[in-house]
Scaffold this active site. Structure first.
Site, mmCIF file in Angstrom:
data_model
loop_
_atom_site.group_PDB
_atom_site.id
_atom_site.type_symbol
_atom_site.label_atom_id
_atom_site.label_comp_id
_atom_site.label_asym_id
_atom_site.label_seq_id
_atom_site.Cartn_x
_atom_site.Cartn_y
_atom_site.Cartn_z
ATOM 1 N N ARG A 195 73.201 61.042 19.711
ATOM 2 C CA ARG A 195 73.114 62.374 20.333
ATOM 3 C C ARG A 195 72.394 63.374 19.429
ATOM 4 O O ARG A 195 72.805 64.539 19.312
ATOM 5 C CB ARG A 195 74.508 62.916 20.697
ATOM 6 C CG ARG A 195 75.317 62.028 21.589
ATOM 7 C CD ARG A 195 74.727 61.855 22.975
ATOM 8 N NE ARG A 195 75.415 60.804 23.686
ATOM 9 C CZ ARG A 195 75.022 59.527 23.697
ATOM 10 N NH1 ARG A 195 73.929 59.145 23.077
ATOM 11 N NH2 ARG A 195 75.715 58.624 24.345
ATOM 12 N N SER A 246 80.950 64.631 27.947
ATOM 13 C CA SER A 246 81.765 64.422 26.744
ATOM 14 C C SER A 246 81.609 65.614 25.804
ATOM 15 O O SER A 246 80.486 65.975 25.446
ATOM 16 C CB SER A 246 81.321 63.149 26.021
ATOM 17 O OG SER A 246 81.587 62.041 26.836
ATOM 18 N N GLU A 316 79.734 67.305 20.601
ATOM 19 C CA GLU A 316 78.481 66.875 21.244
ATOM 20 C C GLU A 316 77.878 68.062 21.992
ATOM 21 O O GLU A 316 76.673 68.237 22.024
ATOM 22 C CB GLU A 316 78.781 65.722 22.215
ATOM 23 C CG GLU A 316 77.543 65.153 22.852
ATOM 24 C CD GLU A 316 77.817 63.883 23.672
ATOM 25 O OE1 GLU A 316 78.639 63.048 23.251
ATOM 26 O OE2 GLU A 316 77.194 63.750 24.744
HETATM 27 C C1 LIG Z 1 79.258 64.901 34.298
HETATM 28 C C2 LIG Z 1 78.437 64.773 33.053
HETATM 29 C C3 LIG Z 1 78.197 63.515 32.520
HETATM 30 C C4 LIG Z 1 77.418 63.382 31.371
HETATM 31 N N1 LIG Z 1 77.185 62.119 30.884
HETATM 32 C C5 LIG Z 1 76.430 61.969 29.774
HETATM 33 C C6 LIG Z 1 76.160 60.668 29.250
HETATM 34 O O1 LIG Z 1 76.575 59.656 29.791
HETATM 35 N N2 LIG Z 1 75.418 60.578 28.136
HETATM 36 C C7 LIG Z 1 74.917 61.679 27.511
HETATM 37 O O2 LIG Z 1 74.245 61.528 26.490
HETATM 38 N N3 LIG Z 1 75.158 62.932 27.983
HETATM 39 C C8 LIG Z 1 75.896 63.099 29.091
HETATM 40 N N4 LIG Z 1 76.141 64.354 29.572
HETATM 41 C C9 LIG Z 1 75.643 65.531 28.827
HETATM 42 C C10 LIG Z 1 74.268 66.050 29.274
HETATM 43 O O3 LIG Z 1 74.019 65.740 30.639
HETATM 44 C C11 LIG Z 1 73.138 65.480 28.417
HETATM 45 O O4 LIG Z 1 73.286 65.837 27.065
HETATM 46 C C12 LIG Z 1 71.772 65.959 28.912
HETATM 47 O O5 LIG Z 1 70.768 65.226 28.271
HETATM 48 C C13 LIG Z 1 71.540 67.452 28.683
HETATM 49 O O6 LIG Z 1 70.361 67.823 29.400
HETATM 50 P P1 LIG Z 1 70.192 69.310 29.916
HETATM 51 O O7 LIG Z 1 68.864 69.420 30.535
HETATM 52 O O8 LIG Z 1 71.335 69.683 30.799
HETATM 53 O O9 LIG Z 1 70.249 70.095 28.554
HETATM 54 P P2 LIG Z 1 70.891 71.531 28.292
HETATM 55 O O10 LIG Z 1 72.372 71.451 28.448
HETATM 56 O O11 LIG Z 1 70.174 72.540 29.075
HETATM 57 O O12 LIG Z 1 70.575 71.694 26.744
HETATM 58 C C14 LIG Z 1 71.243 70.885 25.785
HETATM 59 C C15 LIG Z 1 70.573 71.115 24.429
HETATM 60 O O13 LIG Z 1 69.262 70.599 24.458
HETATM 61 C C16 LIG Z 1 68.311 71.635 24.174
HETATM 62 N N5 LIG Z 1 67.156 71.440 25.032
HETATM 63 C C17 LIG Z 1 67.125 71.350 26.383
HETATM 64 N N6 LIG Z 1 65.872 71.169 26.794
HETATM 65 C C18 LIG Z 1 65.089 71.155 25.695
HETATM 66 C C19 LIG Z 1 63.697 70.996 25.473
HETATM 67 N N7 LIG Z 1 62.831 70.824 26.445
HETATM 68 N N8 LIG Z 1 63.246 71.015 24.182
HETATM 69 C C20 LIG Z 1 64.113 71.178 23.159
HETATM 70 N N9 LIG Z 1 65.437 71.347 23.315
HETATM 71 C C21 LIG Z 1 65.920 71.325 24.574
HETATM 72 C C22 LIG Z 1 69.020 72.937 24.492
HETATM 73 O O14 LIG Z 1 68.470 74.011 23.763
HETATM 74 C C23 LIG Z 1 70.442 72.600 24.075
HETATM 75 O O15 LIG Z 1 70.585 72.729 22.682
HETATM 76 C C24 LIG Z 1 76.908 64.532 30.736
HETATM 77 C C25 LIG Z 1 77.141 65.800 31.277
HETATM 78 C C26 LIG Z 1 77.887 65.925 32.424
HETATM 79 C C27 LIG Z 1 78.122 67.285 33.020
#
Ligand SMILES: Cc1cc2nc3c(=O)[nH]c(=O)nc-3n(C[C@H](O)[C@H](O)[C@H](O)COP(=O)(O)OP(=O)(O)OC[C@H]3O[C@@H](n4cnc5c(N)ncnc54)[C@H](O)[C@@H]3O)c2cc1C
Length: 324
Positions: A195, A246, A316
């Site tokens: 992560r 998580s 995380e």
């Molecule tokens: C129901 C549920 C299940 C999930 N299951 C998983 C799983 O199985 N595995 C897992 O790893 N995660 C999981 N997640 C967490 C999450 O979905 C992931 O971490 C996902 O990759 C975050 O993407 P996001 O676009 O929502 O990022 P955001 O929440 O918008 O941002 C997260 C971080 O990434 C940074 N960021 C976002 N976009 C960029 C970019 N383009 N450049 C640089 N930094 C950026 C942001 O600044 C922030 O620090 C889950 C979440 C939920 C709600």
């Protein structure tokens, strides 16, 4: 490895703030943009018109002002005091996804290669990338189907599950730096972990897109795997209530959920934030949780788990903004 290309002002059609073609929102409640459906406001949110417009925005913001790139906010908590600087919403903006023969600067694979290459921009939802791959008979990207974030978020977080991680499939990324320059990097330019992905030579850069190499295979079988993975998730995760997945990383050889349960915290509640009864590493918003409720619950879990099990859990989820 790093390539730079700067678009000239003539290419971009002018200079100064007037070239911005996107939309600013002021005092925008971030609960509308994060999956926890809680938290404070962003003083300024920007929705770029396109990539070129985003590069102009970045150039126009003074170096001392923070810029926060946000995808689908599925791993993010914005404190109730709000967030300073500019929040940039990428979801729905950088949405190109395509099969490509090769990445820039690399020789094409041989014609009989058993792999294919997908270019996906940061605003593409990760489940769309999973389906796009399967629909083009490329396999090994099924795990993205259950990750409710964007490609940019998945790259930034090295999102993964069921034994696969985003950076296992990446061969090159495109980034935007604080000067508004677009760069390309290879995985060897990053420290990549669980992560976590950060440039070895710390620069403030954001992900614009990535090239993913996947094996050629049976798209129908891949779609079946996606169905099974989604079923598994529905059974194991509290998807009926707002959450951010998580909250803590799994410690080596163990599970954060097991430790939280062992510490007697399943169902523990602060305000409307509750440790999920279904999956103890999830915090759910029962209705009116504030970011403070959620953060206090996170801190409480850290303290109690450490006191009872001697393990300090590592977060995380990302937290930004000011306390109220
Ligand atoms: C129901 C549920 C299940 C999930 N299951 C998983 C799983 O199985 N595995 C897992 O790893 N995660 C999981 N997640 C967490 C999450 O979905 C992931 O971490 C996902 O990759 C975050 O993407 P996001 O676009 O929502 O990022 P955001 O929440 O918008 O941002 C997260 C971080 O990434 C940074 N960021 C976002 N976009 C960029 C970019 N383009 N450049 C640089 N930094 C950026 C942001 O600044 C922030 O620090 C889950 C979440 C939920 C709600």
């Amino acid at each position: 490895m790093r390539h730079n290309y700067r678009m000239s002002e003539t290419d971009m059609g002018g200079g100064g703030d007037t070239v911005l073609r996107g939309r600013f929102l002021y005092n925008e409640p971030m609960c509308k943009h994060v999956s926890w459906r809680a938290g404070g406001a962003a003083r300024r949110v920007y929705i770029p018109a396109d990539l070129e417009d985003l590069t102009w925005l970045v150039r126009s913001i003074p170096a001392h002002e923070p810029i926060h790139m946000v995808g689908l906010g599925s791993n993010l908590l914005v404190r109730d005091g709000g967030v300073r600087g500019v929040v940039v919403l990428l979801h729905g903006v950088l949405k190109k996804i395509a099969l490509e023969a090769r990445t820039q600067g690399m020789p094409p694979p041989p014609p009989d290669s058993d792999t294919g290459l997908i270019y996906a921009q940061a605003g593409v939802p990760a489940p769309k990338l999973a389906r796009f791959a399967a629909n083009h008979n490329l396999v090994g990207g099924e795990f993205w189907a259950g990750i409710p974030g964007t490609v940019g978020g998945a790259i930034a977080m090295n999102a993964g599950c069921y034994g696969s991680e985003t950076w296992d499939r990446l061969v090159q990324v495109q980034t935007l730096d604080r000067l508004g320059q677009l760069n390309e990097h290879r995985p060897e330019d990053y420290v990549i972990g669980y992560r976590h992905a950060a440039l070895k030579h710390a620069h403030e850069e954001w992900f614009i897109g990535g090239w993913f190499r996947l094996g050629k295979g049976d798209g129908h079988a891949s779609r079946e795997i996606i169905k099974q993975l989604l079923k598994k998730r529905i059974a194991a995760q509290p998807l009926n209530l707002p959450n951010a997945g998580s909250v803590f990383r799994n410690p080596p050889g163990d599970f954060a959920a097991r430790l939280i349960e062992l510490a007697g915290l399943k169902g523990h509640r602060i305000g409307d934030a509750q440790v999920s009864m279904k999956h103890a590493n999830f915090i759910v918003n029962l209705g009116d949780a504030t970011a403070t409720d959620i953060e206090c619950l996170i801190e409480h879990i850290e303290e109690v788990v450490e006191a009872r099990t001697n393990v300090r859990l590592i977060r995380e989820v990302r937290i930004i903004g000011e306390r109220k």
